[in-house]
Scaffold this motif. Structure first.
Motif, PDB file in Angstrom:
ATOM      1  N   VAL A  22       0.770  -1.105  -0.038  1.00  0.00           N
ATOM      2  CA  VAL A  22       0.046   0.083   0.055  1.00  0.00           C
ATOM      3  C   VAL A  22       0.676   1.356   0.226  1.00  0.00           C
ATOM      4  N   CYS A  42      -6.385  -6.012   0.850  1.00  0.00           N
ATOM      5  CA  CYS A  42      -6.283  -4.746   0.187  1.00  0.00           C
ATOM      6  C   CYS A  42      -6.092  -4.465  -0.926  1.00  0.00           C
ATOM      7  N   GLU A  45      -6.950   1.106  -3.392  1.00  0.00           N
ATOM      8  CA  GLU A  45      -6.632   2.105  -2.100  1.00  0.00           C
ATOM      9  C   GLU A  45      -7.801   3.026  -2.435  1.00  0.00           C
ATOM     10  N   CYS A  47      -7.714   1.269   1.292  1.00  0.00           N
ATOM     11  CA  CYS A  47      -8.201  -0.159   1.615  1.00  0.00           C
ATOM     12  C   CYS A  47      -9.730  -0.007   2.322  1.00  0.00           C
TER      13      CYS A  47
END
Length: 149
Positions: A22, A42, A45, A47
Motif C-alpha cells: 500500500v 487490500c 486503495e 483499503c
C-alpha cells in the motif's frame, strides 16, 4: 485434471492470498527506516475495511537503534483528530519481531487490525507507530482507509 492445470490453479490461489503493498506516508520514523507496508486483504486503495473483519498489517523496516522492547500505538485520524484504534497485541516483540532489536538489522512487524462492528462508516487515515525503549518511532506510517459495512 492434469498436472499443468493443477499447478496453474495453485499459483492463481497463491496470488490471491498475497498481501498487497500500500501507499503510505512516513510520519516521523526517527529510530528506523520503513522498507515496505503490506495489508491483506487490500485489493485497492484506500483499503476498504469491512466491519467485523480483521486485516493483517506487515511492515518491513530497518532499525537505526538497539532496543529491548517495542510498543505499537495506532490511531484513526478523523477530521485531524487522532482517535485511539486498539489492536489485540501492542507488544512488537510478540508481533513477529525478535527482541532485543539490534541496530542495522531488518525486521518484519506483523499485526492484526480488527475492525469493530460499532465503528462508523467513514474515510480516515490510520497512523501506526512502533516505538522503541526511548518512546521514539522505529516506524511511523500513515495510510488511508475506508470503513464500510
Amino acid at each position: 485434471m492434469d498436472v499443468r492445470t493443477g499447478l496453474i490453479a495453485v499459483f492463481c490461489l497463491i496470488g490471491l492470498t498475497w498481501a498487497q503493498p500500500v501507499k503510505y506516508v512516513d510520519c516521523g520514523s526517527t529510530s528506523g527506516k520503513v522498507i515496505s507496508v503490506d495489508i491483506n486483504p487490500c485489493p485497492s486503495e484506500p483499503c476498504q475495511l469491512h466491519k467485523g473483519d480483521s486485516y493483517s498489517v506487515n511492515v518491513t523496516f530497518i532499525s537505526n537503534v538497539d532496543s529491548d522492547k517495542s510498543t505499537a500505538v495506532v490511531h484513526g485520524i478523523v477530521g485531524g483528530v487522532p482517535l485511539p484504534f486498539p489492536i489485540p497485541v501492542p507488544d512488537g516483540c510478540k508481533s513477529g519481531i525478535q527482541c532485543p532489536i539490534k541496530k542495522g538489522q531488518n525486521y518484519n512487524y506483523q499485526a492484526l487490525l480488527p475492525v469493530k462492528s460499532e465503528y462508523p462508516s467513514i474515510k480516515c487515515v490510520v497512523e501506526w507507530e512502533l516505538r522503541d525503549d526511548d518512546n521514539k518511532d522505529l516506524f511511523c506510517i500513515k495510510f488511508p482507509v475506508q470503513i464500510v459495512n
